[in-house]
Design an enzyme around this catalytic site. Sequence first.
Site, PDB file in Angstrom:
ATOM      1  N   ASP A  23      22.447   5.485  -1.264  1.00  0.00           N
ATOM      2  CA  ASP A  23      21.635   5.423  -2.353  1.00  0.00           C
ATOM      3  C   ASP A  23      22.109   6.441  -3.443  1.00  0.00           C
ATOM      4  O   ASP A  23      22.282   7.517  -3.218  1.00  0.00           O
ATOM      5  CB  ASP A  23      20.388   5.843  -1.668  1.00  0.00           C
ATOM      6  N   HIS A  24      22.152   6.044  -4.691  1.00  0.00           N
ATOM      7  CA  HIS A  24      22.410   6.810  -5.600  1.00  0.00           C
ATOM      8  C   HIS A  24      23.750   7.614  -5.590  1.00  0.00           C
ATOM      9  O   HIS A  24      23.782   8.621  -5.680  1.00  0.00           O
ATOM     10  CB  HIS A  24      21.392   7.836  -6.154  1.00  0.00           C
TER      11      HIS A  24
ATOM     12  N   ASP B 284      11.373   4.885  -0.340  1.00  0.00           N
ATOM     13  CA  ASP B 284      11.259   6.358   0.163  1.00  0.00           C
ATOM     14  C   ASP B 284       9.945   7.074   0.384  1.00  0.00           C
ATOM     15  O   ASP B 284       9.345   7.509   1.363  1.00  0.00           O
ATOM     16  CB  ASP B 284      12.589   7.190  -0.750  1.00  0.00           C
TER      17      ASP B 284
ATOM     18  N   HIS C 137      14.201  -0.171  -7.802  1.00  0.00           N
ATOM     19  CA  HIS C 137      14.149   1.226  -7.304  1.00  0.00           C
ATOM     20  C   HIS C 137      12.599   1.664  -7.565  1.00  0.00           C
ATOM     21  O   HIS C 137      11.988   1.161  -8.450  1.00  0.00           O
ATOM     22  CB  HIS C 137      15.044   2.255  -7.825  1.00  0.00           C
TER      23      HIS C 137
ATOM     24  N   ASN D  31      13.441  -0.750  -2.929  1.00  0.00           N
ATOM     25  CA  ASN D  31      13.881   0.842  -2.322  1.00  0.00           C
ATOM     26  C   ASN D  31      12.454   1.355  -2.281  1.00  0.00           C
ATOM     27  O   ASN D  31      11.737   1.498  -3.179  1.00  0.00           O
ATOM     28  CB  ASN D  31      14.518   1.457  -3.363  1.00  0.00           C
TER      29      ASN D  31
ATOM     30  N   GLY E 273       9.801   8.724  -6.654  1.00  0.00           N
ATOM     31  CA  GLY E 273       8.501   9.965  -6.520  1.00  0.00           C
ATOM     32  C   GLY E 273       7.132   9.566  -6.337  1.00  0.00           C
ATOM     33  O   GLY E 273       6.899   8.244  -6.585  1.00  0.00           O
TER      34      GLY E 273
ATOM     35  N   LYS F 289       4.037   8.084 -10.282  1.00  0.00           N
ATOM     36  CA  LYS F 289       4.639   7.086 -11.006  1.00  0.00           C
ATOM     37  C   LYS F 289       3.723   6.571 -12.278  1.00  0.00           C
ATOM     38  O   LYS F 289       4.149   6.541 -13.543  1.00  0.00           O
ATOM     39  CB  LYS F 289       4.874   5.763 -10.219  1.00  0.00           C
TER      40      LYS F 289
ATOM     41  N   SER G 119      20.626   8.952   0.927  1.00  0.00           N
ATOM     42  CA  SER G 119      20.789   9.543  -0.443  1.00  0.00           C
ATOM     43  C   SER G 119      22.083  10.571  -0.071  1.00  0.00           C
ATOM     44  O   SER G 119      22.209  11.068   1.026  1.00  0.00           O
ATOM     45  CB  SER G 119      19.652  10.146  -0.958  1.00  0.00           C
TER      46      SER G 119
END
Length: 331
Positions: free
Chosen positions: A83-84, A262, A217, A260, A187, A190, A50
């Site tokens: 990313d982004h 993270d 994502h 995706n 995050g 969710k 990112s």
Amino acid sequence: MPLVPMKQILDEAVRGGYGVGAYNVNNMEQIQGIMKAAAETRSPVILQASRGALAYTNMYYIKYMVQAAVEDNPDIPIALHLDHGNSFETCRQAIGLGFTSVMIDGSLREDSKTPTSFEENVAITKEVVDYAHKTGVSVEGELGTLGGIEDGVGSGKVMLTDPDEAIRFIEKTGVDALALAIGTSHGAYKFKAEPRLELDIINTIQEKIPGMPLVMHGSSSVPAELIEVINRYGGKLEKTMGVPMESIKEAIKRGIRKINVDTDGRLAITGAIRKYLSDHPDAFDPRTYFGEAREAVYRTVKGKMEDFSTAGHAGDYSFMTLEDMKKIYNG
Ligand code: G3H
Ligand code: 13P
Ligand code: ZN
């Protein structure tokens, strides 16, 4: 072998009907944990950084740590993806660093918060595609916005992807992969109750453009056991739910090819370090607890590579270079 263009990894996933995880990386232990999982399961892999990761690693460290992963794993296809990306300039910078793929998140303005119009999104995405394809670099676009506003990415509002707009967007921009908003968010927090994803959006797009690589994502599953370890050893995370693995498997069946992740890596690392330091109050050699963190990433990612059916596909094809891809794009 050099890094592989993401387009080849995703096109092969389309052919094989499986998903490929795109794992966010910021340090050596994350990269090593992911690569151990990829080597053991024989999985192609997308390592993604990112803008936060670029800043944290001063850019050069991410470039050369990933290069080390490539040299250490010559028979595993690895793409390095931005990313982004929030602007043409960020994408240009990543391409200059040697990334083989960039995301231009034109669904939001450069502040990564304000939603854009369809036309604005098409314009910035097309600009990046024209530039990236000249050098063989792959491009992911995004249409629709995710919920969640953690880490400065996201408007906080959900705008699901309109499939008809998605078709027009793909045709107008020439993107290699398209990120959809189907109800997930970034995050750890969710869902409070059973998640509902709009998976039919995937089918509608696949019917009109068969084989288009689609991206999900916010795909961390936020496993209860990872939250439990963190809280048992002094953490204070609220009760939460992520995307169930069954929903991800269903999304892959319907045409999601890039997934995706993270947050699950972050949770695994945090739990492992908390546990180690609590069990060993006399420890002060960082290799001990960073080593535990690396193993936790490995275990988490290995499970995903199996669940996404990425496992076993690393040797399916010979790797293309950006030079090969340049010829495909530019004739
Ligand atoms: O989509 C956002 C990713 O989780 C990256 O997060 O910007 O904190 O590195 P970050
Ligand atoms: P998670 O927060 O669900 O891991 O999603 C990460 C992501 O989408 C990165 O682009
Ligand atoms: Zn994302």
